[in-house]
Write a protein that holds these residues in place. Sequence first.
Motif, short mmCIF file in Angstrom:
data_model
loop_
_atom_site.label_atom_id
_atom_site.label_comp_id
_atom_site.label_asym_id
_atom_site.label_seq_id
_atom_site.Cartn_x
_atom_site.Cartn_y
_atom_site.Cartn_z
N ALA A 99 36.33 30.21 26.74
CA ALA A 99 37.26 29.19 27.26
C ALA A 99 38.52 29.85 27.79
O ALA A 99 39.02 29.49 28.87
N GLU A 100 39.03 30.84 27.06
CA GLU A 100 40.25 31.52 27.49
C GLU A 100 40.02 32.37 28.73
O GLU A 100 40.84 32.38 29.65
N VAL A 101 38.89 33.09 28.78
CA VAL A 101 38.58 33.92 29.95
C VAL A 101 38.45 33.05 31.21
O VAL A 101 38.94 33.42 32.28
N CYS A 102 37.82 31.89 31.07
CA CYS A 102 37.59 31.03 32.23
C CYS A 102 38.81 30.18 32.60
O CYS A 102 38.78 29.45 33.59
N SER A 103 39.87 30.27 31.82
CA SER A 103 41.11 29.58 32.20
C SER A 103 42.19 30.58 32.59
O SER A 103 43.29 30.19 32.97
N ASP A 104 41.87 31.87 32.52
CA ASP A 104 42.79 32.93 32.88
C ASP A 104 42.97 32.99 34.39
O ASP A 104 42.13 32.52 35.15
N ARG A 105 44.05 33.59 34.83
CA ARG A 105 44.32 33.72 36.27
C ARG A 105 43.33 34.66 36.97
O ARG A 105 43.04 34.50 38.13
N GLU A 106 42.81 35.65 36.23
CA GLU A 106 41.84 36.57 36.82
C GLU A 106 40.53 35.80 37.04
O GLU A 106 40.01 35.17 36.12
N GLU A 107 40.03 35.86 38.25
CA GLU A 107 38.85 35.05 38.59
C GLU A 107 37.66 35.93 38.93
O GLU A 107 37.70 37.13 38.80
N GLY A 108 36.61 35.28 39.39
CA GLY A 108 35.43 35.99 39.86
C GLY A 108 34.53 36.50 38.76
O GLY A 108 34.38 35.88 37.72
N GLU A 109 33.96 37.66 38.99
CA GLU A 109 32.94 38.21 38.10
C GLU A 109 33.44 38.55 36.70
O GLU A 109 32.65 38.67 35.78
N SER A 110 34.75 38.67 36.51
CA SER A 110 35.28 38.97 35.17
C SER A 110 34.90 37.87 34.17
O SER A 110 34.85 38.11 32.97
#
Length: 158
Positions: free
Chosen positions: A83-94
Amino acid sequence: MKEPDLKKNFLTTMRGVASTVCVVSAKDQGARHAMTATSVTSLSMEPPSMLICINKEASIHKLISKDSSFCINILSNNQRELAEVCSDREEGESRFKSEAWKDSEDFIFNEESLSNIFCSCIDLIEYTSHTIFIGKVLRSMNNENLKPLIYASGNYLD
């Protein structure tokens, strides 16, 4: 009530509404996107339908259109990091580092989620800064031994 006060009070009100945390995922011509969302709800049982609300500035917004596909991954209580990774500003494959992400036809989904709802976008409604996407449910999968991840008052609840 003045406009700034209304917005502030409304935000405070909505923070008190507990929501199941979802990650909406979509892919198109090799591009994969996922974003954390709590503005997800069932719409109808006949036919089974869902709606999701997405800010027009979100990167996933450009991948979802009428007749496109998307998946609603309802997160389990052990998926807070996702949830945190997918709401972070860093997008795409990360957002897709986990091996739990799987491809299936027109969908990308996380198999470790509580549930996955596979939808075809049948309509959309633009409203100010967001678009409401209406998805016809094509199929769903459930991991019944898991519990949902819940968010309220700015925190994940145990």
